[in-house]
Design a protein around this motif. Structure first.
Motif: not given
Length: 295
Positions: A164-174
């Motif tokens: 959820r938070w990876a999508k919200k923040m645009g985390l590409t390697g998490t």
């Protein structure tokens, strides 16, 4: 002849008496009359004036040389230098200057590591976003309490917290852990951790930063968590979330947080060491990396 001689003798006597009077008047000191004088007291550094200097144009004193500008943290540090500080292991580092909106150093920023306790930042965001207990969230962060993290992980969605938070923040390697119950095996990168801090600083409740500023020297498991940023900050204000895990097959030691006035710099150092390297040695190496970054 006698009369002339008498007159001559009288003249000689009178001349002698006059000479005595004149000599006596020169021997007495005359009382001087007072003279008004305007006197300027010289400074301790003044030299006595000379005829040449009195007529010369004064030479202006050059202004003091200004202090050299301070180098940005991380400037001049390259990945090879950091690699040498972690022999036999891996290290990644990013220093992000929030005032300039740019990184001053980025070394192996996309390399992946298991998160250890850094994933607690995402867990905390989920708990507070869901109206969970603030005091317990702060304890989980400041003391790196694993029991609370496990409770929150189960209650607030497990691996979906990460996605959820990876999508919200645009985390590409998490990525969430392969084993859904092992939150510490979440995959992260230094670049993504910087983005997490950018979100926390801009959007998260102040309770998270307050907990990171109040990080205790010992974690809830007794581990000394002042390696890295706290030990290397040199009097600068800091707020940190640390991570450590062991040992199959390697040992993780991460330091992350904000450093400086107004939380100017986001500093993230992720490191992986052979299991033969003990925690004390690994901690010193991470601290050396941060010292190289901060100068």
């Amino acid at each position: 002849m006698r009369k002339l001689s008498s007159i001559f003798l009288v003249g000689l006597c009178l001349g002698a008496i006059g000479a005595v009077v004149v000599t006596a008047s020169h021997g007495r000191a005359a009382t001087p009359e007072p003279i008004a004088v305007a006197e300027e007291m010289p400074s301790m550094s003044d030299s006595p004036p000379t005829a040449a200097s009195a007529s010369a144009t004064p030479t202006p004193t050059p202004p003091p040389a200004s202090a050299p500008a301070k180098a940005d943290p991380g400037s001049g540090v390259d990945a090879a230098e950091l690699d040498r500080l972690v022999p036999g292991g891996n290290v990644s580092a990013v220093v992000f200057d929030r005032q300039r909106g740019a990184a001053t150093v980025s070394a192996h920023a996309d390399r992946g590591y298991t998160s250890a306790s850094l994933v607690k930042l995402l867990i905390a965001l989920s708990v507070l976003d869901g109206g969970g207990p603030t005091t317990q969230v702060q304890r989980m962060l400041s003391r790196s309490d694993d029991d609370l993290a496990s409770q929150f992980w189960t209650t607030y969605g497990g691996p979906s917290i990460v996605t959820r938070w990876a999508k919200k923040m645009g985390l590409t390697g998490t990525r969430p852990p392969a084993d859904a119950g092992r939150w510490g095996d979440t995959r992260i990168t230094a670049k993504d951790v910087v983005r997490i801090y950018q979100y926390v600083l801009g959007h998260a409740p102040g309770a998270i930063l307050a907990a990171l500023r109040g990080a205790t020297e010992r974690g809830s498991d007794g581990f000394r968590q002042y390696f890295g940023i706290p030990d290397a900050a040199g009097g600068r204000p800091w707020a940190v979330k640390q991570g450590w895990s062991c040992c199959m097959p390697t040992r993780m030691l991460h330091t992350s947080g904000v450093v400086g006035e107004d939380d100017r710099y986001i500093v993230v150092v992720l490191s992986e060491h052979p299991s033969s390297v003990d925690y004390a040695t690994g901690s010193r190496r991470v601290t050396a990396v941060v010292k190289a970054l901060l100068g």
